[in-house]
Design a protein around this motif. Structure first.
Motif, PDB file in Angstrom:
ATOM      1  N   TYR A 310      40.084  36.459  34.119  1.00 43.25           N
ATOM      2  CA  TYR A 310      40.113  35.322  35.041  1.00 43.25           C
ATOM      3  C   TYR A 310      40.571  35.822  36.400  1.00 43.25           C
ATOM      4  O   TYR A 310      41.648  36.411  36.529  1.00 43.25           O
ATOM      5  CB  TYR A 310      41.062  34.238  34.548  1.00 43.25           C
ATOM      6  CG  TYR A 310      40.463  33.327  33.508  1.00 43.25           C
ATOM      7  CD1 TYR A 310      39.477  32.406  33.865  1.00 43.25           C
ATOM      8  CD2 TYR A 310      40.897  33.370  32.191  1.00 43.25           C
ATOM      9  CE1 TYR A 310      38.937  31.550  32.907  1.00 43.25           C
ATOM     10  CE2 TYR A 310      40.354  32.519  31.229  1.00 43.25           C
ATOM     11  CZ  TYR A 310      39.375  31.614  31.604  1.00 43.25           C
ATOM     12  OH  TYR A 310      38.833  30.782  30.663  1.00 43.25           O
ATOM     13  N   LEU A 311      39.742  35.572  37.417  1.00 50.18           N
ATOM     14  CA  LEU A 311      40.103  35.871  38.800  1.00 50.18           C
ATOM     15  C   LEU A 311      40.589  34.589  39.477  1.00 50.18           C
ATOM     16  O   LEU A 311      40.139  33.487  39.155  1.00 50.18           O
ATOM     17  CB  LEU A 311      38.906  36.422  39.576  1.00 50.18           C
ATOM     18  CG  LEU A 311      38.368  37.796  39.169  1.00 50.18           C
ATOM     19  CD1 LEU A 311      37.217  38.169  40.088  1.00 50.18           C
ATOM     20  CD2 LEU A 311      39.462  38.840  39.243  1.00 50.18           C
ATOM     21  N   VAL A 312      41.487  34.751  40.425  1.00 51.22           N
ATOM     22  CA  VAL A 312      41.949  33.634  41.245  1.00 51.22           C
ATOM     23  C   VAL A 312      41.342  33.810  42.629  1.00 51.22           C
ATOM     24  O   VAL A 312      41.639  34.788  43.328  1.00 51.22           O
ATOM     25  CB  VAL A 312      43.483  33.576  41.317  1.00 51.22           C
ATOM     26  CG1 VAL A 312      43.917  32.420  42.231  1.00 51.22           C
ATOM     27  CG2 VAL A 312      44.075  33.410  39.927  1.00 51.22           C
ATOM     28  N   GLY A 313      40.448  32.884  43.000  1.00 55.45           N
ATOM     29  CA  GLY A 313      39.772  32.989  44.282  1.00 55.45           C
ATOM     30  C   GLY A 313      40.622  32.492  45.435  1.00 55.45           C
ATOM     31  O   GLY A 313      41.770  32.059  45.274  1.00 55.45           O
ATOM     32  N   GLU A 314      40.041  32.524  46.641  1.00 56.29           N
ATOM     33  CA  GLU A 314      40.765  32.114  47.847  1.00 56.29           C
ATOM     34  C   GLU A 314      41.122  30.632  47.824  1.00 56.29           C
ATOM     35  O   GLU A 314      42.112  30.206  48.420  1.00 56.29           O
ATOM     36  CB  GLU A 314      39.905  32.423  49.082  1.00 56.29           C
ATOM     37  CG  GLU A 314      39.663  33.911  49.291  1.00 56.29           C
ATOM     38  CD  GLU A 314      38.818  34.159  50.522  1.00 56.29           C
ATOM     39  OE1 GLU A 314      38.383  33.171  51.149  1.00 56.29           O
ATOM     40  OE2 GLU A 314      38.614  35.344  50.859  1.00 56.29           O
ATOM     41  N   GLU A 315      40.313  29.835  47.121  1.00 58.70           N
ATOM     42  CA  GLU A 315      40.589  28.393  47.051  1.00 58.70           C
ATOM     43  C   GLU A 315      41.595  28.053  45.964  1.00 58.70           C
ATOM     44  O   GLU A 315      41.879  26.877  45.723  1.00 58.70           O
ATOM     45  CB  GLU A 315      39.287  27.627  46.804  1.00 58.70           C
ATOM     46  CG  GLU A 315      38.261  27.802  47.925  1.00 58.70           C
ATOM     47  CD  GLU A 315      36.981  27.046  47.636  1.00 58.70           C
ATOM     48  OE1 GLU A 315      36.883  26.475  46.526  1.00 58.70           O
ATOM     49  OE2 GLU A 315      36.092  27.030  48.502  1.00 58.70           O
ATOM     50  N   GLY A 316      42.151  29.072  45.313  1.00 54.69           N
ATOM     51  CA  GLY A 316      43.158  28.827  44.278  1.00 54.69           C
ATOM     52  C   GLY A 316      42.593  28.292  42.994  1.00 54.69           C
ATOM     53  O   GLY A 316      43.291  27.567  42.273  1.00 54.69           O
ATOM     54  N   PRO A 358      42.075  24.544  39.017  1.00 58.31           N
ATOM     55  CA  PRO A 358      43.035  25.017  40.012  1.00 58.31           C
ATOM     56  C   PRO A 358      44.221  25.667  39.329  1.00 58.31           C
ATOM     57  O   PRO A 358      44.608  25.294  38.226  1.00 58.31           O
ATOM     58  CB  PRO A 358      43.441  23.737  40.753  1.00 58.31           C
ATOM     59  CG  PRO A 358      43.159  22.636  39.783  1.00 58.31           C
ATOM     60  CD  PRO A 358      41.974  23.064  38.983  1.00 58.31           C
ATOM     61  N   VAL A 359      44.795  26.660  39.997  1.00 52.75           N
ATOM     62  CA  VAL A 359      45.927  27.399  39.409  1.00 52.75           C
ATOM     63  C   VAL A 359      47.099  27.356  40.382  1.00 52.75           C
ATOM     64  O   VAL A 359      46.947  27.221  41.588  1.00 52.75           O
ATOM     65  CB  VAL A 359      45.545  28.849  39.078  1.00 52.75           C
ATOM     66  CG1 VAL A 359      44.402  28.901  38.083  1.00 52.75           C
ATOM     67  CG2 VAL A 359      45.168  29.597  40.349  1.00 52.75           C
ATOM     68  N   LYS A 360      48.280  27.484  39.789  1.00 55.96           N
ATOM     69  CA  LYS A 360      49.505  27.617  40.542  1.00 55.96           C
ATOM     70  C   LYS A 360      50.133  28.956  40.177  1.00 55.96           C
ATOM     71  O   LYS A 360      50.500  29.188  39.037  1.00 55.96           O
ATOM     72  CB  LYS A 360      50.475  26.482  40.215  1.00 55.96           C
ATOM     73  CG  LYS A 360      51.797  26.601  40.948  1.00 55.96           C
ATOM     74  CD  LYS A 360      52.744  25.457  40.549  1.00 55.96           C
ATOM     75  CE  LYS A 360      54.096  25.605  41.280  1.00 55.96           C
ATOM     76  NZ  LYS A 360      55.024  24.545  40.869  1.00 55.96           N
ATOM     77  N   ILE A 361      50.168  29.841  41.166  1.00 50.71           N
ATOM     78  CA  ILE A 361      50.671  31.199  40.915  1.00 50.71           C
ATOM     79  C   ILE A 361      52.178  31.182  40.891  1.00 50.71           C
ATOM     80  O   ILE A 361      52.837  30.752  41.848  1.00 50.71           O
ATOM     81  CB  ILE A 361      50.142  32.173  41.974  1.00 50.71           C
ATOM     82  CG1 ILE A 361      48.607  32.224  41.933  1.00 50.71           C
ATOM     83  CG2 ILE A 361      50.729  33.565  41.759  1.00 50.71           C
ATOM     84  CD1 ILE A 361      47.979  33.098  43.007  1.00 50.71           C
ATOM     85  N   LEU A 362      52.757  31.632  39.775  1.00 53.55           N
ATOM     86  CA  LEU A 362      54.205  31.708  39.620  1.00 53.55           C
ATOM     87  C   LEU A 362      54.691  33.095  40.023  1.00 53.55           C
ATOM     88  O   LEU A 362      53.962  34.084  39.907  1.00 53.55           O
ATOM     89  CB  LEU A 362      54.602  31.411  38.172  1.00 53.55           C
ATOM     90  CG  LEU A 362      54.111  30.074  37.600  1.00 53.55           C
ATOM     91  CD1 LEU A 362      54.527  29.969  36.133  1.00 53.55           C
ATOM     92  CD2 LEU A 362      54.696  28.911  38.397  1.00 53.55           C
ATOM     93  N   ASP A 363      55.939  33.136  40.464  1.00 54.13           N
ATOM     94  CA  ASP A 363      56.519  34.445  40.836  1.00 54.13           C
ATOM     95  C   ASP A 363      56.810  35.258  39.596  1.00 54.13           C
ATOM     96  O   ASP A 363      57.141  34.727  38.551  1.00 54.13           O
ATOM     97  CB  ASP A 363      57.800  34.217  41.646  1.00 54.13           C
ATOM     98  CG  ASP A 363      57.500  33.554  42.973  1.00 54.13           C
ATOM     99  OD1 ASP A 363      56.347  33.736  43.458  1.00 54.13           O
ATOM    100  OD2 ASP A 363      58.381  32.876  43.523  1.00 54.13           O
TER     101      ASP A 363
END
Length: 363
Positions: A310-316, A358-363
């Motif tokens: 799974y890639l995360v694109g510029e639009e999240g 949509p994804v939310k990138i966690l630290d």
């Protein structure tokens, strides 16, 4: 009736309100971002080490079958012990074969005596026929008798050799050096010649072989390196120590069903850490992979159409990308696919993802 309708109106209003709230909540759930952890695709030079599961096999294996029938009168080895080529394993009762040999020798002696007389008769008749005392037909008959007895002598001599060979087969010896297995037939039992059930099986386990398969993508570099010298191998049994060996065989065809090529490694196995039938972990070093695309192995998933990430694109938003795993090393996978250095791949949280989510990138 009027009171009943008055009480129904508030109930219907509540139902419409709850349905509206449910629709609003489901709509919010559809658009809620999935929390994930990501890692960047790296481009680096990494050791190309191919990992595979191998199966240990003896370098030689013989099923010992008797060549003559009879009663087993001696067993001269212990099950599970090492035997050397030529060691006596069992002994079959030789008395019937000794008697047969004596009979064949007697027939040979008789035919040899008859041949000697026939040769003398032929010589004597040869002189007499020249003097006119016997006919040519009588002389030719002595010559024919001598020739026939000569053939009989040859046949009887072959019979003696065959009987002597059968007698020697009464002592069954180890054809190779190795470890003896289970004795299938005990002393005192009758056995048949060329029985389908062997007496014992002997396997040479030092040295031994390990067979394993690798993806066909590695075949060109394997053939190239093998043409320049021996390729080292490492085999590690479960809960055991590594054993060093080298590649000795590349099969002559690729398995079209699995897309893999079968290989064989040879190991001295002096410490006998590898055992026939055992499954071991194989490491095959193939030099360095230059400018390889590397991601954490946990980012790679398996699907119906093969491996993907799974890639995360510029639009999240998440997007699947089909890839091919070339090899793994130290928890990282080297991939071949439409990826670029710096692309963000999901390493945790894939269970809630699909294309466009949509994804939310966690630290």
């Amino acid at each position: 009736m009027k009171f009943k309708r008055i009480f129904q109106l508030p109930a219907l209003a509540c139902l419409f309100f709850l349905a509206a709230c449910g629709n609003q909540e489901s709509g919010q759930n559809k658009t809620r971002a999935a929390p994930v952890h990501v890692a960047a695709v790296e481009q680096a030079s990494v050791p190309r080490i191919v990992h595979a599961v191998g199966n240990v096999s003896p370098s030689a294996q013989v099923a010992v079958v008797p060549r003559v029938a009879g009663e087993i009168v001696e067993v001269n080895f212990r099950e599970g012990s090492d035997v050397a080529a030529g060691d006596q394993l069992i002994r079959i009762d030789p008395r019937p074969y000794e008697a047969a040999l004596k009979e064949k020798k007697g027939l040979l002696a008789k035919s040899q005596a008859q041949l000697a007389k026939a040769i003398d008769d032929r010589a004597r008749y040869g002189k007499l026929v020249g003097q006119g005392f016997v006919s040519k037909e009588a002389y030719q008959q002595t010559a024919t008798d001598a020739a026939a007895l000569g053939a009989t002598v040859q046949s009887d001599r072959a019979g003696v050799e065959s009987a002597a060979l059968d007698l020697s087969y009464c002592t069954v010896r180890a054809p190779i050096s190795g470890r003896a297995g289970v004795l299938r037939i005990d002393k005192g039992n009758m056995i048949k010649a060329n029985d389908a059930n062997p007496i014992v099986e002997i396997e040479t386990i030092s040295p031994c072989y390990v067979f394993f398969s690798v993806p066909e993508a590695h075949l060109p570099i394997i053939l190239d390196l093998a043409s320049k010298g021996r390729l080292p191998l490492v085999a590690t049994p479960p809960q055991g120590s590594p054993e060093d060996g080298f590649l000795t065989l590349v099969d002559n065809n690729v398995d079209t069903k699995t897309g893999t090529i079968r290989l064989r490694g040879s190991f001295e196995n002096t410490g006998r850490r590898l055992w026939p039938g055992q499954f071991v972990q194989i490491e095959l070093p193939l030099g360095m992979a230059e400018n390889a695309l590397v991601v954490p192995s946990r980012a790679v998933l398996s699907g119906r159409d093969g491996s993907y990430v799974y890639l995360v694109g510029e639009e999240g938003r998440a997007a699947t990308r089909n890839v091919r795993v070339l090899f793994e090393n130290g928890g990282k996978s080297v991939l071949d696919g439409k990826l670029a250095a710096g692309d963000k791949v999901v390493v945790d949280g894939q269970v809630r993802l699909a294309d466009g989510v949509p994804v939310k990138i966690l630290d």
